[in-house]
Design a protein around this motif. Structure first.
Motif, PDB file in Angstrom:
ATOM      1  N   ALA A 173       5.052   5.433  -8.936  1.00  0.00           N
ATOM      2  CA  ALA A 173       6.374   5.523  -9.107  1.00  0.00           C
ATOM      3  C   ALA A 173       7.736   3.976  -9.176  1.00  0.00           C
ATOM      4  O   ALA A 173       8.917   4.251 -10.326  1.00  0.00           O
ATOM      5  CB  ALA A 173       6.952   7.521  -9.668  1.00  0.00           C
ATOM      6  N   GLN A 174       7.096   3.932  -8.336  1.00  0.00           N
ATOM      7  CA  GLN A 174       8.096   3.121  -8.233  1.00  0.00           C
ATOM      8  C   GLN A 174       8.867   1.929  -8.394  1.00  0.00           C
ATOM      9  O   GLN A 174       8.907   0.919  -8.095  1.00  0.00           O
ATOM     10  CB  GLN A 174       9.059   2.860  -6.153  1.00  0.00           C
ATOM     11  N   PHE A 175       7.040   1.219  -9.533  1.00  0.00           N
ATOM     12  CA  PHE A 175       7.007  -0.026  -9.637  1.00  0.00           C
ATOM     13  C   PHE A 175       7.565  -0.648 -10.460  1.00  0.00           C
ATOM     14  O   PHE A 175       7.960  -1.836 -10.783  1.00  0.00           O
ATOM     15  CB  PHE A 175       5.377  -0.134 -10.212  1.00  0.00           C
ATOM     16  N   THR A 176       8.662   0.212 -10.789  1.00  0.00           N
ATOM     17  CA  THR A 176       9.765  -0.649 -12.269  1.00  0.00           C
ATOM     18  C   THR A 176      11.260  -0.360 -11.629  1.00  0.00           C
ATOM     19  O   THR A 176      12.189  -0.482 -12.330  1.00  0.00           O
ATOM     20  CB  THR A 176      10.063   0.230 -13.684  1.00  0.00           C
ATOM     21  N   PHE A 206      13.801  -9.703  -9.684  1.00  0.00           N
ATOM     22  CA  PHE A 206      12.469  -8.731  -9.450  1.00  0.00           C
ATOM     23  C   PHE A 206      12.194  -7.149  -9.701  1.00  0.00           C
ATOM     24  O   PHE A 206      13.319  -6.759  -9.034  1.00  0.00           O
ATOM     25  CB  PHE A 206      11.591  -9.123  -8.571  1.00  0.00           C
ATOM     26  N   ASP A 207      11.657  -6.687 -10.621  1.00  0.00           N
ATOM     27  CA  ASP A 207      11.480  -5.128 -10.236  1.00  0.00           C
ATOM     28  C   ASP A 207      10.549  -5.490  -9.638  1.00  0.00           C
ATOM     29  O   ASP A 207       9.844  -6.332  -8.383  1.00  0.00           O
ATOM     30  CB  ASP A 207      11.291  -4.624 -11.821  1.00  0.00           C
ATOM     31  N   VAL A 208      10.032  -4.013  -8.622  1.00  0.00           N
ATOM     32  CA  VAL A 208       8.792  -3.466  -7.524  1.00  0.00           C
ATOM     33  C   VAL A 208       7.336  -4.045  -7.474  1.00  0.00           C
ATOM     34  O   VAL A 208       7.371  -5.702  -6.991  1.00  0.00           O
ATOM     35  CB  VAL A 208       8.949  -2.284  -7.110  1.00  0.00           C
ATOM     36  N   ARG A 209       8.039  -3.857  -9.053  1.00  0.00           N
ATOM     37  CA  ARG A 209       5.619  -4.556  -9.643  1.00  0.00           C
ATOM     38  C   ARG A 209       6.418  -6.173  -9.965  1.00  0.00           C
ATOM     39  O   ARG A 209       4.837  -7.122  -8.826  1.00  0.00           O
ATOM     40  CB  ARG A 209       6.185  -4.815 -11.141  1.00  0.00           C
ATOM     41  N   THR A 248      11.910   0.554  -1.264  1.00  0.00           N
ATOM     42  CA  THR A 248      11.003   1.323  -2.423  1.00  0.00           C
ATOM     43  C   THR A 248      10.766   2.742  -1.011  1.00  0.00           C
ATOM     44  O   THR A 248       9.832   3.719  -0.873  1.00  0.00           O
ATOM     45  CB  THR A 248       9.032   1.251  -1.934  1.00  0.00           C
ATOM     46  N   GLY A 249      11.776   3.177  -0.028  1.00  0.00           N
ATOM     47  CA  GLY A 249      12.742   3.305   0.888  1.00  0.00           C
ATOM     48  C   GLY A 249      11.399   3.520   2.527  1.00  0.00           C
ATOM     49  O   GLY A 249      11.386   4.653   2.973  1.00  0.00           O
ATOM     50  N   ASP A 291       0.985  -1.172   0.436  1.00  0.00           N
ATOM     51  CA  ASP A 291      -0.190   0.031  -0.214  1.00  0.00           C
ATOM     52  C   ASP A 291       0.441   1.178   0.206  1.00  0.00           C
ATOM     53  O   ASP A 291       0.161   1.899  -0.672  1.00  0.00           O
ATOM     54  CB  ASP A 291      -0.681  -0.361   1.217  1.00  0.00           C
ATOM     55  N   GLY A 292       2.290   0.952   0.075  1.00  0.00           N
ATOM     56  CA  GLY A 292       3.261   2.420   0.606  1.00  0.00           C
ATOM     57  C   GLY A 292       4.095   2.250  -0.897  1.00  0.00           C
ATOM     58  O   GLY A 292       4.882   3.360  -0.914  1.00  0.00           O
ATOM     59  N   VAL A 293       3.895   1.340  -1.393  1.00  0.00           N
ATOM     60  CA  VAL A 293       4.164   1.999  -3.106  1.00  0.00           C
ATOM     61  C   VAL A 293       3.980   2.955  -3.502  1.00  0.00           C
ATOM     62  O   VAL A 293       2.878   3.656  -3.871  1.00  0.00           O
ATOM     63  CB  VAL A 293       4.464   0.386  -4.102  1.00  0.00           C
ATOM     64  N   ARG A 294       4.766   3.761  -4.202  1.00  0.00           N
ATOM     65  CA  ARG A 294       3.840   4.889  -4.896  1.00  0.00           C
ATOM     66  C   ARG A 294       4.290   5.017  -6.595  1.00  0.00           C
ATOM     67  O   ARG A 294       5.390   3.451  -6.894  1.00  0.00           O
ATOM     68  CB  ARG A 294       5.015   6.393  -5.066  1.00  0.00           C
TER      69      ARG A 294
END
Length: 197
Positions: A29-32, A40-43, A135-136, A24-27
């Motif tokens: 712009a961060q999915f890639t 893996f990338d974030v997505r 994702t910080g 839920d906290g992923v922005r």
């Protein structure tokens, strides 16, 4: 993997809640963005986490986990819902106490059900750490949860052997300030120092 008589299901429930909060906290712009898990990338890491829960359900139900892709796909605004739906389906199988000592089969062997839940718990916490670091977000789960999981995994997953049929890399020496979740990732073979927030 050796097993203990611990019931890991409450820990896995808490781990899934923690992961849902991280997703839920992923922005947008961060999915890639890349993650500490180089495959893996974030997505795709999130898609792998959802896949892991679904595969665990099938293992418990006597199905074929190979029918679920390693990475499932969903619209980015549906990931939390996808995880929770998979978790609900998982618990329809694993809420039965008898499952803990029922022999289940997976591509990596046949073992008591509690071992399958332990594997899922480890995946959730280690990949949760990956997701948070990428994702910080704060990368430590609740200390009581992470300490309990680390203690179980240090007994269930020996330091040696690693590699081959044991799909974990060598133990990584944790940094002095590492919390329990990071130390669990290190125990599972994940280098973490370069990803510290």
């Amino acid at each position: 993997m050796t097993t203990t008589q611990t019931d890991p299901r409450p820990l896995f429930r808490d781990a899934l809640d923690w992961v849902a909060g991280l997703i839920d906290g992923v922005r947008p712009a961060q999915f890639t963005d890349p993650t500490p898990c180089p495959e893996f990338d974030v997505r795709s890491l999130i898609g792998h986490l959802v896949s892991t829960v679904e595969k665990g359900r099938l293992i418990g139900a006597g199905g074929d986990p190979a029918t679920v892709p390693e990475v499932v796909t969903e619209p980015d605004d549906r990931w939390v819902s996808a995880l929770r739906t998979s978790a609900d389906r998982y618990w329809e199988v694993w809420n039965d106490d008898a499952m803990l000592d029922t022999e289940v089969s997976a591509p990596w062997g046949t073992f008591p059900g509690r071992a399958a839940v332990l594997i899922a718990l480890n995946e959730a916490l280690v990949h949760g750490w990956d997701l948070a670091a990428a994702t910080g977000q704060p990368a430590e789960a609740d200390p009581a949860l992470a300490d309990a999981a680390l203690g179980i995994m240090q007994r269930a997953l020996p330091e040696t052997p690693r590699g081959g049929p044991v799909p974990f890399g060598p133990v990584v020496e944790p940094t002095p300030a590492a919390g329990a979740t990071e130390r669990l990732a290190n125990w599972s073979g994940r280098p973490t120092a370069t990803w510290k927030n």
